[in-house]
Design an enzyme around this catalytic site. Sequence first.
Site, PDB file in Angstrom:
ATOM      1  N   ARG A 171       0.831  -1.227   0.000  1.00 51.01           N
ATOM      2  CA  ARG A 171       0.000   0.000   0.000  1.00 51.01           C
ATOM      3  C   ARG A 171       0.861   1.272   0.000  1.00 51.01           C
ATOM      4  NH1 ARG A 171      -3.051  -3.778  -0.429  1.00 51.01           N
ATOM      5  NH2 ARG A 171      -5.125  -4.006   0.529  1.00 51.01           N
ATOM      6  N   CYS A 218     -11.001  -0.150   3.332  1.00 49.05           N
ATOM      7  CA  CYS A 218     -10.405  -0.450   4.637  1.00 49.05           C
ATOM      8  C   CYS A 218      -9.845   0.816   5.272  1.00 49.05           C
ATOM      9  CB  CYS A 218      -9.283  -1.474   4.494  1.00 49.05           C
ATOM     10  SG  CYS A 218      -9.909  -3.145   4.319  1.00 49.05           S
TER      11      CYS A 218
HETATM   12  P1  FAD Z   1      -8.543   8.728  -4.168  1.00 47.51           P
HETATM   13  O1  FAD Z   1      -9.349   8.080  -3.121  1.00 47.51           O
HETATM   14  O2  FAD Z   1      -9.194   9.729  -5.027  1.00 47.51           O
HETATM   15  O3  FAD Z   1      -7.255   9.401  -3.482  1.00 47.51           O
HETATM   16  C1  FAD Z   1      -6.482   8.675  -2.556  1.00 47.51           C
HETATM   17  C2  FAD Z   1      -5.086   9.285  -2.505  1.00 47.51           C
HETATM   18  O4  FAD Z   1      -4.471   9.098  -3.788  1.00 47.51           O
HETATM   19  C3  FAD Z   1      -5.103  10.800  -2.255  1.00 47.51           C
HETATM   20  O5  FAD Z   1      -3.967  11.154  -1.504  1.00 47.51           O
HETATM   21  C4  FAD Z   1      -4.971  11.373  -3.641  1.00 47.51           C
HETATM   22  O6  FAD Z   1      -4.418  12.665  -3.638  1.00 47.51           O
HETATM   23  C5  FAD Z   1      -4.056  10.359  -4.289  1.00 47.51           C
HETATM   24  N1  FAD Z   1      -4.214  10.331  -5.735  1.00 47.51           N
HETATM   25  C6  FAD Z   1      -5.335  10.077  -6.452  1.00 47.51           C
HETATM   26  N2  FAD Z   1      -5.084  10.138  -7.762  1.00 47.51           N
HETATM   27  C7  FAD Z   1      -3.767  10.434  -7.891  1.00 47.51           C
HETATM   28  C8  FAD Z   1      -2.904  10.640  -8.995  1.00 47.51           C
HETATM   29  N3  FAD Z   1      -3.319  10.582 -10.261  1.00 47.51           N
HETATM   30  N4  FAD Z   1      -1.601  10.935  -8.734  1.00 47.51           N
HETATM   31  C9  FAD Z   1      -1.132  11.023  -7.462  1.00 47.51           C
HETATM   32  N5  FAD Z   1      -1.912  10.856  -6.386  1.00 47.51           N
HETATM   33  C10 FAD Z   1      -3.223  10.555  -6.595  1.00 47.51           C
HETATM   34  N6  FAD Z   1      -7.617  -0.664  -1.784  1.00 47.51           N
HETATM   35  C11 FAD Z   1      -6.746  -1.680  -1.919  1.00 47.51           C
HETATM   36  O7  FAD Z   1      -5.531  -1.458  -1.974  1.00 47.51           O
HETATM   37  N7  FAD Z   1      -7.183  -2.980  -2.009  1.00 47.51           N
HETATM   38  C12 FAD Z   1      -8.496  -3.297  -1.982  1.00 47.51           C
HETATM   39  O8  FAD Z   1      -8.837  -4.468  -2.073  1.00 47.51           O
HETATM   40  C13 FAD Z   1      -9.434  -2.240  -1.867  1.00 47.51           C
HETATM   41  N8  FAD Z   1     -10.764  -2.515  -1.853  1.00 47.51           N
HETATM   42  C14 FAD Z   1     -11.644  -1.479  -1.770  1.00 47.51           C
HETATM   43  C15 FAD Z   1     -13.010  -1.761  -1.785  1.00 47.51           C
HETATM   44  C16 FAD Z   1     -13.940  -0.728  -1.723  1.00 47.51           C
HETATM   45  C17 FAD Z   1     -15.408  -1.036  -1.775  1.00 47.51           C
HETATM   46  C18 FAD Z   1     -13.499   0.626  -1.624  1.00 47.51           C
HETATM   47  C19 FAD Z   1     -14.470   1.758  -1.581  1.00 47.51           C
HETATM   48  C20 FAD Z   1     -12.135   0.916  -1.588  1.00 47.51           C
HETATM   49  C21 FAD Z   1     -11.202  -0.136  -1.643  1.00 47.51           C
HETATM   50  N9  FAD Z   1      -9.827   0.112  -1.597  1.00 47.51           N
HETATM   51  C22 FAD Z   1      -8.947  -0.909  -1.761  1.00 47.51           C
HETATM   52  C23 FAD Z   1      -9.315   1.483  -1.341  1.00 47.51           C
HETATM   53  C24 FAD Z   1      -9.076   2.339  -2.594  1.00 47.51           C
HETATM   54  O9  FAD Z   1      -9.749   1.840  -3.711  1.00 47.51           O
HETATM   55  C25 FAD Z   1      -7.577   2.459  -2.874  1.00 47.51           C
HETATM   56  O10 FAD Z   1      -6.967   3.122  -1.804  1.00 47.51           O
HETATM   57  C26 FAD Z   1      -7.251   3.244  -4.158  1.00 47.51           C
HETATM   58  O11 FAD Z   1      -5.870   3.204  -4.397  1.00 47.51           O
HETATM   59  C27 FAD Z   1      -7.694   4.715  -4.119  1.00 47.51           C
HETATM   60  O12 FAD Z   1      -7.562   5.232  -5.418  1.00 47.51           O
HETATM   61  P2  FAD Z   1      -8.451   6.450  -5.917  1.00 47.51           P
HETATM   62  O13 FAD Z   1      -8.138   6.685  -7.349  1.00 47.51           O
HETATM   63  O14 FAD Z   1      -9.870   6.246  -5.585  1.00 47.51           O
HETATM   64  O15 FAD Z   1      -7.804   7.621  -5.065  1.00 47.51           O
HETATM   65  N1  EPU Z   2     -11.444 -10.971  10.063  1.00 50.93           N
HETATM   66  C1  EPU Z   2     -12.112 -11.011  11.264  1.00 50.93           C
HETATM   67  N2  EPU Z   2     -13.003  -9.997  11.542  1.00 50.93           N
HETATM   68  C2  EPU Z   2     -13.221  -8.971  10.684  1.00 50.93           C
HETATM   69  C3  EPU Z   2     -12.520  -8.943   9.455  1.00 50.93           C
HETATM   70  C4  EPU Z   2     -11.629  -9.969   9.170  1.00 50.93           C
HETATM   71  O1  EPU Z   2     -11.913 -11.908  12.072  1.00 50.93           O
HETATM   72  O2  EPU Z   2     -14.039  -8.097  11.004  1.00 50.93           O
HETATM   73  C5  EPU Z   2     -10.538 -12.098   9.739  1.00 50.93           C
HETATM   74  C6  EPU Z   2     -11.110 -12.943   8.588  1.00 50.93           C
HETATM   75  O3  EPU Z   2     -12.006 -13.905   9.073  1.00 50.93           O
HETATM   76  C7  EPU Z   2      -9.862 -13.553   7.988  1.00 50.93           C
HETATM   77  C8  EPU Z   2      -8.790 -12.471   8.222  1.00 50.93           C
HETATM   78  O4  EPU Z   2      -9.297 -11.617   9.259  1.00 50.93           O
HETATM   79  O5  EPU Z   2      -9.489 -14.707   8.688  1.00 50.93           O
HETATM   80  C9  EPU Z   2      -8.447 -11.696   6.979  1.00 50.93           C
HETATM   81  O6  EPU Z   2      -9.629 -11.033   6.497  1.00 50.93           O
HETATM   82  P1  EPU Z   2      -9.822 -10.639   4.955  1.00 50.93           P
HETATM   83  O7  EPU Z   2      -9.649 -11.871   4.113  1.00 50.93           O
HETATM   84  O8  EPU Z   2     -11.074  -9.888   4.820  1.00 50.93           O
HETATM   85  O9  EPU Z   2      -8.578  -9.735   4.611  1.00 50.93           O
HETATM   86  P2  EPU Z   2      -8.079  -8.395   5.238  1.00 50.93           P
HETATM   87  O10 EPU Z   2      -6.628  -8.584   5.549  1.00 50.93           O
HETATM   88  O11 EPU Z   2      -8.936  -7.948   6.370  1.00 50.93           O
HETATM   89  C10 EPU Z   2      -7.262  -7.374   3.010  1.00 50.93           C
HETATM   90  C11 EPU Z   2      -7.178  -5.965   2.449  1.00 50.93           C
HETATM   91  C12 EPU Z   2      -8.388  -5.610   1.615  1.00 50.93           C
HETATM   92  C13 EPU Z   2      -8.550  -6.638   0.511  1.00 50.93           C
HETATM   93  C14 EPU Z   2      -8.737  -8.009   1.154  1.00 50.93           C
HETATM   94  C15 EPU Z   2      -8.890  -9.114   0.124  1.00 50.93           C
HETATM   95  C16 EPU Z   2      -5.890  -4.466   3.882  1.00 50.93           C
HETATM   96  C17 EPU Z   2      -5.943  -3.398   4.912  1.00 50.93           C
HETATM   97  N3  EPU Z   2      -7.069  -4.988   3.529  1.00 50.93           N
HETATM   98  O12 EPU Z   2      -8.269  -7.365   4.019  1.00 50.93           O
HETATM   99  O13 EPU Z   2      -8.111  -4.341   1.019  1.00 50.93           O
HETATM  100  O14 EPU Z   2      -9.685  -6.336  -0.288  1.00 50.93           O
HETATM  101  O15 EPU Z   2      -7.554  -8.296   1.963  1.00 50.93           O
HETATM  102  O16 EPU Z   2      -7.696  -9.343  -0.534  1.00 50.93           O
HETATM  103  O17 EPU Z   2      -4.823  -4.805   3.384  1.00 50.93           O
HETATM  104  C18 EPU Z   2      -8.351  -1.977   1.283  1.00 50.93           C
HETATM  105  O18 EPU Z   2      -7.114  -1.920   1.327  1.00 50.93           O
HETATM  106  O19 EPU Z   2      -9.073  -0.942   1.328  1.00 50.93           O
HETATM  107  C19 EPU Z   2      -9.001  -3.276   1.200  1.00 50.93           C
HETATM  108  C20 EPU Z   2     -10.307  -3.413   1.203  1.00 50.93           C
END
Ligand code: FAD
Ligand code: EPU
Length: 317
Positions: A171, A218
């Site tokens: 990240r 997250c």
């Molecule tokens: P924004 O939210 O618009 O901005 C976030 C940051 O990035 C800000 O600091 C902004 O200034 C900067 N930024 C945006 N665009 C640029 C650019 N072009 N150049 C430089 N900086 C920029 N994240 C994960 O890593 N894994 C996941 O599995 C995941 N699952 C998600 C699920 C859901 C339902 C949601 C809502 C979010 C999830 N996220 C996940 C979080 C999010 O999608 C990531 O953090 C993503 O990288 C944010 O990108 P964005 O374009 O929406 O940036």
């Molecule tokens: N768990 C719990 N309670 C909870 C949530 C999770 O006990 O409320 C346990 C689950 O049962 C599982 C373990 O924790 O045993 C891991 O959970 P999960 O598989 O959901 O993965 P995570 O580590 O919580 C990460 C990323 C997500 C990504 C998922 C799937 C981070 C901070 N989160 O979640 O990324 O979608 O894996 O790959 O790295 C994001 O970064 O915004 C994000 C959504």
Amino acid sequence: MAAPVSRTGARVERLPLARFTTLGVGGESEVWFVSDHAQLAEAMEQPYRILGGGSNLVIADEGVPERVIRLSGPLAERDLEPDPHLSTEGEIVTGWVGGGVPLPGLIRQLQKLGLSNLEGTVGIPAQVGGAVWMNAGTRYGEMFDGLHTIEIVTPQETRQVTPADLQWGYRDSGIPRNHVVSRVRLRLRPSTPEAVLEKMDFADNARKGQPKMKTPGCAFKNPGGVSAGRLIDEAGLKGTRAGNALIAPEHANFIVNLGGATAADVHALLDAIRARVPVPMELEYELWPERLPGLHSPGSQTTDPHQPDAHRDGPAT
Ligand code: FAD
Ligand code: EPU
């Protein structure tokens, strides 16, 4: 009436930022829609923030005083043709993909073309620039798995770097804040649509337990590989409510908007998590601005889920 246009032709409008975020929160601010490097340079002449897909943002209800830059037009277009000078038999290097390109559509397109390396990022609702900036990913893959060149724009210069030039990790791209990822070239491996789809389904399955409501994803990064969600859950915080924001009962690392949540509600929940989880955790959300005035107002008190009047189940969307 047509929106005002800047000296170099950028569209400039005061707009509520809530409409650009997946949380659905954020007040009115001055948005600069920039579609080329000259417009980007002009927008960066004054203090600015860069808005991508808004999927990691908690923005104050008052908005922000800085210019909010959004990549559009050619900076939100993609050229996925293999570059004949950079591609080899086993590796395709694409043309330029704009930082403003929505990631989910790009991932679907790459699957149809049978091009592998980025399928682990399926389901991340970001723009390419935002996803690269924080190296978004899952256990099945991250953005830096599929990058060849990254173009970075600052008020001083435009430069092109490769992943080897950056200190990237979980990240984290190593790119400083407010350095704009304007476009990238992807580094992909030829595969088949079926094989790419199979891997995508695997990564998608890991999301089954995530809430389907308005959320910025997250809240905290996983400390040392331990799930922050599990730690927040173990602290007994699932279902804690502040105003109209809720720690999701489905997954404790997600804060959801029950409808009408404010940024102060979300800040109050983040403070409650920090106070109760014994392990230090780094915030994943971006807070605009970082601290809100009057945070601990009665309107942003948290409600313990173990009290009888606590709200545990939000409405479905
Ligand atoms: P924004 O939210 O618009 O901005 C976030 C940051 O990035 C800000 O600091 C902004 O200034 C900067 N930024 C945006 N665009 C640029 C650019 N072009 N150049 C430089 N900086 C920029 N994240 C994960 O890593 N894994 C996941 O599995 C995941 N699952 C998600 C699920 C859901 C339902 C949601 C809502 C979010 C999830 N996220 C996940 C979080 C999010 O999608 C990531 O953090 C993503 O990288 C944010 O990108 P964005 O374009 O929406 O940036
Ligand atoms: N768990 C719990 N309670 C909870 C949530 C999770 O006990 O409320 C346990 C689950 O049962 C599982 C373990 O924790 O045993 C891991 O959970 P999960 O598989 O959901 O993965 P995570 O580590 O919580 C990460 C990323 C997500 C990504 C998922 C799937 C981070 C901070 N989160 O979640 O990324 O979608 O894996 O790959 O790295 C994001 O970064 O915004 C994000 C959504």
